[in-house]
Structures are given as C-alpha cells and as structure tokens.
Design a protein around this motif. Structure first.
Motif, PDB file in Angstrom:
ATOM      1  N   ASN A  31       0.834  -1.215   0.000  1.00 34.78           N
ATOM      2  CA  ASN A  31       0.000   0.000   0.000  1.00 34.78           C
ATOM      3  C   ASN A  31       0.865   1.260   0.000  1.00 34.78           C
ATOM      4  N   ILE A  32       2.002   1.201   0.699  1.00 35.86           N
ATOM      5  CA  ILE A  32       2.926   2.338   0.687  1.00 35.86           C
ATOM      6  C   ILE A  32       3.440   2.565  -0.732  1.00 35.86           C
ATOM      7  N   GLY A  33       3.773   1.470  -1.407  1.00 36.61           N
ATOM      8  CA  GLY A  33       4.220   1.581  -2.798  1.00 36.61           C
ATOM      9  C   GLY A  33       3.146   2.159  -3.691  1.00 36.61           C
ATOM     10  N   LEU A  34       1.887   1.760  -3.458  1.00 39.53           N
ATOM     11  CA  LEU A  34       0.776   2.299  -4.250  1.00 39.53           C
ATOM     12  C   LEU A  34       0.644   3.801  -4.045  1.00 39.53           C
ATOM     13  N   MET A  35       0.774   4.256  -2.807  1.00 38.93           N
ATOM     14  CA  MET A  35       0.673   5.700  -2.536  1.00 38.93           C
ATOM     15  C   MET A  35       1.807   6.474  -3.203  1.00 38.93           C
ATOM     16  N   LYS A  36       3.005   5.887  -3.208  1.00 37.42           N
ATOM     17  CA  LYS A  36       4.121   6.530  -3.906  1.00 37.42           C
ATOM     18  C   LYS A  36       3.852   6.603  -5.404  1.00 37.42           C
ATOM     19  N   ALA A  37       3.231   5.550  -5.934  1.00 33.62           N
ATOM     20  CA  ALA A  37       2.926   5.531  -7.366  1.00 33.62           C
ATOM     21  C   ALA A  37       1.907   6.604  -7.718  1.00 33.62           C
ATOM     22  N   VAL A  38       0.876   6.750  -6.882  1.00 30.50           N
ATOM     23  CA  VAL A  38      -0.146   7.786  -7.124  1.00 30.50           C
ATOM     24  C   VAL A  38       0.508   9.165  -7.148  1.00 30.50           C
ATOM     25  N   LYS A  39       1.441   9.394  -6.250  1.00 27.71           N
ATOM     26  CA  LYS A  39       2.110  10.689  -6.179  1.00 27.71           C
ATOM     27  C   LYS A  39       2.904  10.977  -7.452  1.00 27.71           C
ATOM     28  N   ARG A  40       3.452   9.943  -8.083  1.00 31.28           N
ATOM     29  CA  ARG A  40       4.317  10.135  -9.260  1.00 31.28           C
ATOM     30  C   ARG A  40       3.588   9.885 -10.581  1.00 31.28           C
ATOM     31  N   PHE A  41       2.348   9.470 -10.534  1.00 32.32           N
ATOM     32  CA  PHE A  41       1.616   9.087 -11.749  1.00 32.32           C
ATOM     33  C   PHE A  41       1.331  10.296 -12.630  1.00 32.32           C
ATOM     34  N   ASP A  42       1.621  10.131 -13.920  1.00 24.83           N
ATOM     35  CA  ASP A  42       1.357  11.187 -14.900  1.00 24.83           C
ATOM     36  C   ASP A  42       0.240  10.711 -15.832  1.00 24.83           C
ATOM     37  N   PRO A  43      -0.974  11.228 -15.681  1.00 23.40           N
ATOM     38  CA  PRO A  43      -2.099  10.737 -16.494  1.00 23.40           C
ATOM     39  C   PRO A  43      -1.956  11.031 -17.981  1.00 23.40           C
ATOM     40  N   SER A  44      -1.092  11.975 -18.334  1.00 28.14           N
ATOM     41  CA  SER A  44      -0.941  12.332 -19.753  1.00 28.14           C
ATOM     42  C   SER A  44      -0.222  11.257 -20.558  1.00 28.14           C
ATOM     43  N   VAL A  45       0.443  10.312 -19.868  1.00 28.77           N
ATOM     44  CA  VAL A  45       1.174   9.257 -20.572  1.00 28.77           C
ATOM     45  C   VAL A  45       0.221   8.284 -21.255  1.00 28.77           C
ATOM     46  N   GLY A  46      -0.959   8.132 -20.694  1.00 27.87           N
ATOM     47  CA  GLY A  46      -1.970   7.303 -21.341  1.00 27.87           C
ATOM     48  C   GLY A  46      -2.054   5.870 -20.857  1.00 27.87           C
TER      49      GLY A  46
END
Length: 287
Positions: A88-103
């Motif tokens: 879950n910690i990894g998931l939260m880190k991913a949400v913080k770094r996620f770029d929706p423009s990549v598709g």
C-alpha cells in the motif's frame, strides 16, 4: 450510487477497525474499479490542484491489486498483512508520481512501486525470519546480538551466564550464536551458482512481467463465464443438459454411441440433441 460515493463509503469503512485480514480483503475486493475516464479525471485533479481527496480515491480503488500482488510473496514466512501494508505504501508513492498524460492505467504504472516496497520489506526481514521464528528466539536474538558486539565468540561461562539472565537453556544460546555467526544468504544467485542446486529468494519472487490488472480481469472473466454457463445449463431440459455435460464438461467424456445406447436412440440423434443444446446455450449466454 456513483463510483465516487461508493469509494467515499469504502474509505470511511477502512478508516475504522476492520477486524481481520479476511474482512479487509473482502472489503477492498468489493470496492468498484474506476473506469479509464474516471481515473484520468482524478489523476488530473491531483496533479494540477493537489486534490488529496482525488488521490485517496485513486489509492482506494486500487487496493485490491495490492492484495493480489502481496499474496504472491506469502511463501517467505512473513505475515501477509505486513506485505499488503508495504504494498500500500508503494501504491501511494505511485499515485504521487503518476502522470495521467502518458496514457497508461495507474495499476500498470503502480506495479513497479508496489513490488519495490514489498521487495525491500522481504530483504529487510529475510534473515530475521530464518534466524528467529519464535518470540523466545527473537528475544534471544536481539539480546545476544547486542552482547556479541562486545564479546565476540563467547566462552562456556559466558554462554551459561547469558542463558541464566534471559531464562533460556544454554543449548539455545549456542544455537543462536551459530545462527548469528553464519553467512547471510544472498537474495540473488551469484555468478557461479547453479540455479537448479542453489536456493535464492529472488528465484521465488513473482515474475516482474506479471500484471495484476490482467490477472484480475482474467479471473473475473472466468468467474463470470462459469456463472453464465451454469445459468445457461439450467435452461435446458434434463436430457440435453446431461448429454452436454457428459460430452463436453466431464473429465472422462462420453462417446455419442455410449449415450445413444443409454438413451435407446441412434448416435445421430444424440448428435442432433447436442447441437441444439449448444445453440440454445450460446443464445442464452449472449443475451
């Protein structure tokens, strides 16, 4: 109920006492999965406006995938609940770094971060799991480790004194001393190691190519297909259902002639009944 409202209700439920790991898994499995459009909207809100509620909804809607990944590491002797928490910690880190423009979907991006946190947890705890597996051994492990920093290898008198102080048998002190003095097992295979003869934890980790989203979709599709098939079979008459089941679904499939002899008709008639049943079943499942 909209997806946003459903996610909010599940968010409130997860903030209170869950009761057990099974209850937690059941709860997160019932959380609706966001559509691509909903996920993009939430990700843009978080990226552009630092909307924490949007980030929370992104995390909550993907908790089921963390559970799926974490269960793949259950063979290390570590509590699955701890593995899920690290994931879950990894998931939260991913949400913080996620770029929706990549598709790409968030779960495809988050797999790396979820696994990275779980890997780190396994590495930190691998040796401790093997060295100290009971409460008494953990107590002895930490106390003996502290003592050996000053004494090095101990004499018989020192072992006896430590055993008396900690309330354990001297043989347990000797055994733990041996474990502390042993070489750490490498997480990966070494350059000259034979992979068929040498054990390394990394060889037992889930493949980095495994996509939990795809696996979950396949499992969900199979479960839905089986439910539709069962419902479709119930619409057939008893003879058609029996013929179709024994011809296609049984482990030991019957021949047309065997069924023809049993029902007192020709093999061609059994083939016709089978073909009609299949057409009706396809129509029912497609509806």
């Amino acid at each position: 109920m909209t997806t946003a409202l459903a996610l909010r209700d599940h968010s409130l439920a997860l903030t209170g006492p869950v009761g057990s790991l099974d209850a937690y898994v059941q709860n997160v499995s019932s959380i609706p999965v966001l559509s691509r459009e909903e996920e993009q909207e939430l990700a843009m809100r978080f990226k552009q406006h630092a909307d924490l509620e949007a980030a929370r909804q992104l995390v909550i809607s993907n908790l089921r995938f963390v559970v799926h990944i974490a269960k793949g590491y259950s063979g290390y002797g570590l509590p699955v609940g701890d593995l899920i928490q690290e994931g879950n910690i990894g998931l939260m880190k991913a949400v913080k770094r996620f770029d929706p423009s990549v598709g790409v979907r968030l779960v495809s991006f988050a797999v790396h971060w979820i696994r990275a946190e779980i890997h780190e947890f396994v590495l930190r705890n691998w040796r401790l799991v093997k060295v100290a597996t009971t409460k008494a051994q953990r107590k002895l492990f930490f106390n003996l480790r502290k003592t050996r920093k000053h004494l090095g290898w101990m004499s018989e008198d020192e072992r006896q004194a430590i055993a008396k102080d900690l309330g354990v048998a001297k043989k347990d002190v000797v055994e733990m001393e041996k474990r502390l003095g042993s070489r750490d097992m490498s997480f990966d295979l070494g350059p000259g190691d034979d992979e068929e003869r040498t054990f390394a934890p990394a060889a037992y980790l889930e493949s980095p190519d495994a996509d939990p989203a795809v696996a979950y979709e396949e499992e969900d599709f199979m479960a839905d297909s089986q439910a539709q098939l069962a419902a479709g079979l119930e619409t057939l008459d008893e003879r058609s259902r029996d013929i179709l089941t024994r011809r296609w679904l049984a482990d030991d499939k019957e021949t047309l002639q065997t069924l023809a002899d049993e029902y007192g008709v020709s093999a061609e008639r059994i083939r016709q009944i089978e073909a009609n049943a299949i057409r009706k079943l396809r129509t029912t499942m497609a509806a």
